[in-house]
Enzyme design. Sequence first.
Site, PDB file in Angstrom:
ATOM      1  N   SER A 151       0.782  -1.209   0.106  1.00  0.00           N
ATOM      2  CA  SER A 151       0.001   0.031   0.160  1.00  0.00           C
ATOM      3  C   SER A 151       0.883   1.161   0.069  1.00  0.00           C
ATOM      4  CB  SER A 151      -0.980   0.171   1.028  1.00  0.00           C
ATOM      5  OG  SER A 151      -1.848  -1.028   1.222  1.00  0.00           O
ATOM      6  N   GLU A 235      -1.086  -2.900  14.639  1.00  0.00           N
ATOM      7  CA  GLU A 235      -1.974  -2.707  13.404  1.00  0.00           C
ATOM      8  C   GLU A 235      -3.522  -2.510  13.712  1.00  0.00           C
ATOM      9  OE1 GLU A 235      -2.221  -4.294   8.736  1.00  0.00           O
ATOM     10  OE2 GLU A 235      -1.411  -5.497  10.200  1.00  0.00           O
ATOM     11  N   SER A 360      -5.493 -14.156   5.853  1.00  0.00           N
ATOM     12  CA  SER A 360      -6.770 -14.682   5.455  1.00  0.00           C
ATOM     13  C   SER A 360      -7.427 -15.162   6.638  1.00  0.00           C
ATOM     14  CB  SER A 360      -6.443 -15.905   4.462  1.00  0.00           C
ATOM     15  OG  SER A 360      -5.565 -16.901   5.252  1.00  0.00           O
TER      16      SER A 360
END
Length: 381
Positions: A151, A235, A360
């Site tokens: 990102s 995070e 995931s």
Amino acid sequence: MDFGFTAEDETFRAEAREWLATHAEGAGDRRTWERHLGKAGWIGLGWGETGYGNRTATLTQQVAWAEEYARSPAPPRSGHIGENLLAPTLLAHGTDDQKSRFLPPIAAGDELWCQGYSEPDAGSDLAGVRTTAVREPQGTYRITGQKIWTSLAHEADWCFVLARTDPGSRRHHGLSFLLVPMDQPGRIEVRPIRQLTGTSDFNEVFFDGARARVEHLVGGEGAGWRVAMSLLGFERGVSTLAQQIGFAQELADVVRTAVATGAVHDPVLRDRLVRQWAELRTMRFNALRTLGRPGDAGAPSAAKLLWGGWHQRLGELAMQVRGAAASAGPVDWTPSAPYELDASQHLFLFSRADTIYGGSDQIQRTIIAERVLGLPRELKG
């Protein structure tokens, strides 16, 4: 933790709301906006009495700022990776020289960062990193490899890179955490990745002999896994609650559409809308409950499982309440014109990745099973 907002917190919230209302409109480009935030003292609220940030704020005041920012018309942050991920990691693991060099420019909004973790064969299974960093006699590391889904790499001045410094190591061992300048023409190439939505928020980054200085190694050689996992723990903190403000706004848009189209009269769809609202409230209470409990190994994974699936289901609902019109372009669209997604179409397409990126669902369940429930570890091939 008994989490509540005090009178002082509400005063702080009001100040944040007033400042954003005055300055967020017409904020300009994102880099200029970061510098504006830094000059006004709004970057580094969670760094405490370190002397490196701007104003200090309690945990509840940080939540108030994040929530008011999410409600405001301010642009998406470009500096959040440096402020919310790298900065607390340096405060925990960095040297005094590293803190003095890198924290003030982050607080001022002058230097932007990206995260060099995922690779084509090491995404959710981060221990499979293959990017190498070879120490050279002149006091640098030479970095070779590829990162993906990076990102803001196209805007960043620096990248923190997880690389393998021990060529004979496997899995979690022999990894190091390096701070790498992005301005290295011919040694670093950034390629935007075009997504289903037509946008390019993510990038591939190729390192072809890029250099990082030895003094920009964080935590010591071979300690990269410990540092990287510490960073991931930061995070999903205060930003989770701000994220939920955005979710609430998206849900409100879906409800308004359901009323306008008459879909709200379908008992099945109406039940799903109510369930989405109730689950979002539950996620907020859970986030508030766990925010003051650092070290809870399963909390970040449980939170990711909750919001990833919730947001993906919201994207599906956004399409269902519109019916057949959801698959069409704008009313005035013609085949010769560029096709632009509307907000609900963008929500649906982008949310397909929610259960994959950031770890995931399968990886999150494995973490909970092994680290919280104590079940036998998964066999690795």
